[in-house]
Enzyme design. Structure first.
Site, PDB file in Angstrom:
ATOM      1  N   CYS A  64       0.825  -1.404  -0.204  1.00 40.47           N
ATOM      2  CA  CYS A  64       0.089  -0.098  -0.140  1.00 40.47           C
ATOM      3  C   CYS A  64       1.050   1.351  -0.031  1.00 40.47           C
ATOM      4  O   CYS A  64       1.196   1.809   0.984  1.00 40.47           O
ATOM      5  CB  CYS A  64      -0.800   0.025   1.163  1.00 40.47           C
ATOM      6  SG  CYS A  64      -1.906  -1.387   1.127  1.00 40.47           S
ATOM      7  N   ALA A  65       1.426   1.675  -1.170  1.00 43.08           N
ATOM      8  CA  ALA A  65       2.517   2.291  -1.161  1.00 43.08           C
ATOM      9  C   ALA A  65       2.294   3.958  -1.495  1.00 43.08           C
ATOM     10  O   ALA A  65       3.378   4.609  -0.913  1.00 43.08           O
ATOM     11  CB  ALA A  65       3.474   1.885  -2.496  1.00 43.08           C
ATOM     12  N   ALA A  66       1.336   4.238  -1.920  1.00 48.72           N
ATOM     13  CA  ALA A  66       1.209   5.837  -2.120  1.00 48.72           C
ATOM     14  C   ALA A  66       1.126   6.626  -0.802  1.00 48.72           C
ATOM     15  O   ALA A  66       0.433   6.100   0.038  1.00 48.72           O
ATOM     16  CB  ALA A  66       0.146   6.087  -3.288  1.00 48.72           C
ATOM     17  N   ASN A  95       6.282   7.666   0.755  1.00 43.21           N
ATOM     18  CA  ASN A  95       7.398   7.981   1.448  1.00 43.21           C
ATOM     19  C   ASN A  95       8.570   6.783   2.086  1.00 43.21           C
ATOM     20  O   ASN A  95       9.624   6.759   1.997  1.00 43.21           O
ATOM     21  CB  ASN A  95       7.083   8.643   2.769  1.00 43.21           C
ATOM     22  CG  ASN A  95       6.864  10.212   2.587  1.00 43.21           C
ATOM     23  OD1 ASN A  95       7.427  10.862   1.777  1.00 43.21           O
ATOM     24  ND2 ASN A  95       5.632  10.516   3.304  1.00 43.21           N
ATOM     25  N   ASP A 120      -0.706   0.419  -5.210  1.00 45.38           N
ATOM     26  CA  ASP A 120      -1.657   1.142  -4.680  1.00 45.38           C
ATOM     27  C   ASP A 120      -2.955   1.296  -5.497  1.00 45.38           C
ATOM     28  O   ASP A 120      -2.781   1.112  -6.838  1.00 45.38           O
ATOM     29  CB  ASP A 120      -1.143   2.647  -4.294  1.00 45.38           C
ATOM     30  CG  ASP A 120      -2.036   3.236  -3.111  1.00 45.38           C
ATOM     31  OD1 ASP A 120      -1.481   3.261  -1.884  1.00 45.38           O
ATOM     32  OD2 ASP A 120      -3.014   3.534  -3.356  1.00 45.38           O
ATOM     33  N   ASP A 149      -5.176  -3.365  -6.685  1.00 42.55           N
ATOM     34  CA  ASP A 149      -5.477  -3.747  -5.648  1.00 42.55           C
ATOM     35  C   ASP A 149      -4.650  -4.833  -5.123  1.00 42.55           C
ATOM     36  O   ASP A 149      -4.414  -5.934  -5.940  1.00 42.55           O
ATOM     37  CB  ASP A 149      -6.922  -4.191  -5.752  1.00 42.55           C
ATOM     38  CG  ASP A 149      -7.505  -4.829  -4.310  1.00 42.55           C
ATOM     39  OD1 ASP A 149      -6.707  -5.115  -3.506  1.00 42.55           O
ATOM     40  OD2 ASP A 149      -8.631  -5.076  -4.031  1.00 42.55           O
ATOM     41  N   ASP A 151       1.362  -1.166   4.677  1.00 42.60           N
ATOM     42  CA  ASP A 151       1.087   0.022   5.466  1.00 42.60           C
ATOM     43  C   ASP A 151      -0.253   0.278   4.981  1.00 42.60           C
ATOM     44  O   ASP A 151      -0.546   1.373   4.055  1.00 42.60           O
ATOM     45  CB  ASP A 151       2.000   1.177   4.994  1.00 42.60           C
ATOM     46  CG  ASP A 151       1.858   2.344   5.550  1.00 42.60           C
ATOM     47  OD1 ASP A 151       1.090   2.158   6.684  1.00 42.60           O
ATOM     48  OD2 ASP A 151       2.682   3.281   5.404  1.00 42.60           O
ATOM     49  N   CYS A 176      -7.049 -23.026  15.015  1.00 40.78           N
ATOM     50  CA  CYS A 176      -6.510 -23.880  16.304  1.00 40.78           C
ATOM     51  C   CYS A 176      -6.634 -22.936  17.458  1.00 40.78           C
ATOM     52  O   CYS A 176      -6.228 -23.650  18.590  1.00 40.78           O
ATOM     53  CB  CYS A 176      -5.138 -23.884  15.889  1.00 40.78           C
ATOM     54  SG  CYS A 176      -4.535 -24.709  14.313  1.00 40.78           S
TER      55      CYS A 176
HETATM   56  C1  SAM Z   1      -1.560   4.558   4.682  1.00 42.62           C
HETATM   57  S1  SAM Z   1      -1.429   4.834   3.127  1.00 42.62           S
HETATM   58  C2  SAM Z   1       0.226   4.510   2.746  1.00 42.62           C
HETATM   59  C3  SAM Z   1       1.379   5.348   2.901  1.00 42.62           C
HETATM   60  C4  SAM Z   1       2.614   5.034   2.064  1.00 42.62           C
HETATM   61  N1  SAM Z   1       3.158   3.805   2.570  1.00 42.62           N
HETATM   62  C5  SAM Z   1       3.671   5.820   2.456  1.00 42.62           C
HETATM   63  O1  SAM Z   1       4.518   5.889   3.373  1.00 42.62           O
HETATM   64  O2  SAM Z   1       3.764   7.156   2.085  1.00 42.62           O
HETATM   65  C6  SAM Z   1      -2.495   3.516   2.717  1.00 42.62           C
HETATM   66  C7  SAM Z   1      -2.671   3.414   1.101  1.00 42.62           C
HETATM   67  O3  SAM Z   1      -3.066   2.223   0.982  1.00 42.62           O
HETATM   68  C8  SAM Z   1      -3.546   2.090  -0.307  1.00 42.62           C
HETATM   69  N2  SAM Z   1      -4.330   0.966  -0.373  1.00 42.62           N
HETATM   70  C9  SAM Z   1      -5.606   0.661   0.527  1.00 42.62           C
HETATM   71  N3  SAM Z   1      -6.285  -0.665   0.248  1.00 42.62           N
HETATM   72  C10 SAM Z   1      -5.247  -1.074  -1.041  1.00 42.62           C
HETATM   73  C11 SAM Z   1      -5.269  -2.422  -1.666  1.00 42.62           C
HETATM   74  N4  SAM Z   1      -6.201  -3.195  -1.394  1.00 42.62           N
HETATM   75  N5  SAM Z   1      -4.212  -2.388  -2.595  1.00 42.62           N
HETATM   76  C12 SAM Z   1      -3.548  -1.389  -2.660  1.00 42.62           C
HETATM   77  N6  SAM Z   1      -3.349  -0.338  -2.088  1.00 42.62           N
HETATM   78  C13 SAM Z   1      -4.280   0.020  -1.233  1.00 42.62           C
HETATM   79  C14 SAM Z   1      -4.445   3.504  -0.354  1.00 42.62           C
HETATM   80  O4  SAM Z   1      -5.028   4.072  -1.611  1.00 42.62           O
HETATM   81  C15 SAM Z   1      -3.412   4.481   0.440  1.00 42.62           C
HETATM   82  O5  SAM Z   1      -2.599   5.074  -0.629  1.00 42.62           O
END
Ligand code: SAM
Length: 498
Positions: A234-236, A239, A258, A285, A305, A430
């Protein structure tokens, strides 16, 4: 029914300034004034808690015709009062949301570190005016520059460098144009709160990243060796991806996923500015990613994350933002990878697992949720399980501070309640037989960064292995990090232990 309507009318009247609780209760034509008074008074007492629960469970988003005061009264009585003894169709409506509301309540307790409803009514520590201000943390982007060079740059800009901090107290006492090197993270500079670097040349050129210390912990703890393949699930806005890339020295590959297009666009710009080249970005996803796809066969590290996993957060605003993620596991069944005895095969998906006799979906409370959400903010548990099935189980470097660690996948899972849930889920078939979370056959918690002072609350076995960050204790934004390590194949032998 009349009782709830009357109580909601009193609350609305109070909000409109038509009178106090007494005058409105005794001025109403409801026959049992004392009963009405008690219900309104208690609903008011639980006001902030009810707001958080309603927000988190998104009840009003679903029940568009339900007025807020009535919703509060119903939820109060359902969870804290007499359990909706009357109420007709409102009672049925409120009960439809019971599972979500109860889950939100459990999460709220974990976040606040309390065990009883009454304790929830106490003011949160660390959120009052006495709460210390979090400093401005600046991560030096070692893909573009070096710590020494950045220190020299700021000295030339008139800042006084005080060396490496010896304690959190040193960070607290920073003021004026002074700065320190952080005591825990070697590439982190610390400036007084409110120092603004958004227009600074080093920031606009990607030489420094403005990132809170707590948010730097996951990549630092995961610490993949240069050349590794890593998944950032969950990268966007990226950072942690850029931090991972810096640790990898741009060698290897980060598969970053993301679902949010806008955040991904921001991330792309940010990563380009930060000189990150070792990544593959996908708008996808994460749960639809096939862990058996050969392109992920070398993945040894995973950072997860998910959205709104603010259980480490202490600010009131995080109460509502942390809502919702619990429910995203709707429809998750044992056949989809969470049965420890089988590899998510069709037998487990169908009538249950023949080895541990867990029924498909049996452990998954939110499967009762009538309204699964389309998106997946914070789908940590399914994500984790998905990843544990990934084939890259080679021996890698251990997580920092983990004695003897070093096997296979490592997962960072911010969100204490999610860690709890996920571990519960992994062992659930379990669990009734008394298997502890840490001895789960698929993964184990690593005692991460033992010198970090603030540990996980005792919400599940082994929670003390996890890290918690907060303004009051560590002078950081709130955060929670769990490091999980995939056990060796020998440890993953199918069995249920007592
Ligand atoms: C807390 S933010 C991540 C912050 C990021 N790791 C950073 O350090 O900048 C959570 C992100 O998870 C993404 N997200 C939520 N569900 C997801 C999924 N099933 N697959 C991929 N991304 C997902 C959201 O769009 C959001 O951008």
């Amino acid at each position: 029914m009349a009782l709830y309507r009357a109580a909601a009318a009193v609350l609305s009247g109070m909000e409109r300034g038509e009178g106090g609780i007494k005058s409105l209760v005794y001025g109403s034509d409801f026959p049992r004034a004392r009963q009405l008074y008690a219900l309104v008074a208690e609903t008011l007492r639980y006001g902030p808690v009810l707001d958080a629960l309603l927000d988190g469970a998104e009840m009003l988003r679903v029940e568009k015709k339900l007025p807020l005061p009535l919703a509060k009264v119903l939820v109060y009585d359902l969870l804290f009062g007499k359990g909706l003894k009357c109420g007709g169709r409102w009672k049925a409506l409120a009960r439809r949301h019971r599972a979500r509301l109860e889950a939100e309540l459990a999460r709220l307790k974990v976040r606040r570190g309390v065990s009883s409803n009454e304790q929830l009514l106490q003011p949160e520590s660390g959120t009052g005016p006495e709460a210390p201000q979090v400093p401005r943390y600046v991560r030096v982007n070692v893909l573009k520059t070096r710590v020494d060079d950045v220190v020299e740059f700021f000295k030339r800009q008139g800042f006084a460098f005080l060396g490496t901090a010896g304690s959190v107290e040193d960070l607290k006492s920073l003021s004026g144009k002074k700065f320190l090197l952080d005591l825990h993270l070697p590439e982190l500079l610390v400036f007084p709160p409110q120092t603004d670097f958004h227009d600074n040349r080093l920031y606009t050129s990607g030489h420094i990243i403005l990132q809170d210390k707590a948010s730097c912990l996951p990549a630092f703890l995961l610490s993949p060796s240069a050349g590794s393949h890593v998944i950032d699930a969950c990268a966007a806005p990226g950072n942690k991806t850029s931090h991972l890339a810096a640790i990898l020295q741009n060698k290897g590959c980060i598969f970053a996923f993301d679902v949010d297009t806008k955040r991904l666009a921001t991330m792309n710009t940010m990563l380009t500015r930060a000189g990150v080249t070792s990544f593959k970005l996908a708008q996808q996803d994460f749960l639809t990613v096939d862990p058996h796809d050969p392109k992920y066969s070398k993945v040894k590290y995973i950072l997860l994350d998910p959205s709104c996993s603010g259980s480490g957060n202490t600010g009131p605003s995080t109460t509502s933002s942390a809502g919702g993620s619990v429910w995203l596991f709707h429809g998750w069944t044992l056949g989809h990878g969470c049965c420890p005895c089988r590899d998510g095969g069709p037998a487990a998906a169908g009538g249950g697992c023949p080895q541990c006799r867990a029924a498909a979906g049996a452990v998954w409370l939110p499967a009762q949720d009538p309204e699964p959400r389309a998106s997946l903010p914070g789908g940590a548990a399914p994500g984790l399980l998905h990843l544990l099935r990934a084939p890259g189980g080679e021996r890698g470097r251990g997580a920092r501070g983990a004695a003897g660690a070093g096997v296979g996948l490592q997962v960072l899972l911010p969100g204490e309640e999610q860690a709890s849930r996920c571990l519960f889920l992994v062992v659930a078939p379990c669990a009734a037989a008394g298997l502890s979370a840490v001895s789960c056959p698929l993964c184990r918690l690593v005692n991460a960064f033992p010198s970090w002072p603030c540990r996980g609350l005792a919400a599940f076995p082994g929670a003390e292995c996890c890290l918690r960050a907060s303004p009051a204790d560590t002078l950081t934004q709130g955060f929670f990090v769990a490091v999980l390590e995939r056990c060796g194949e020998e440890a993953a032998v199918p069995r249920c232990r007592r």
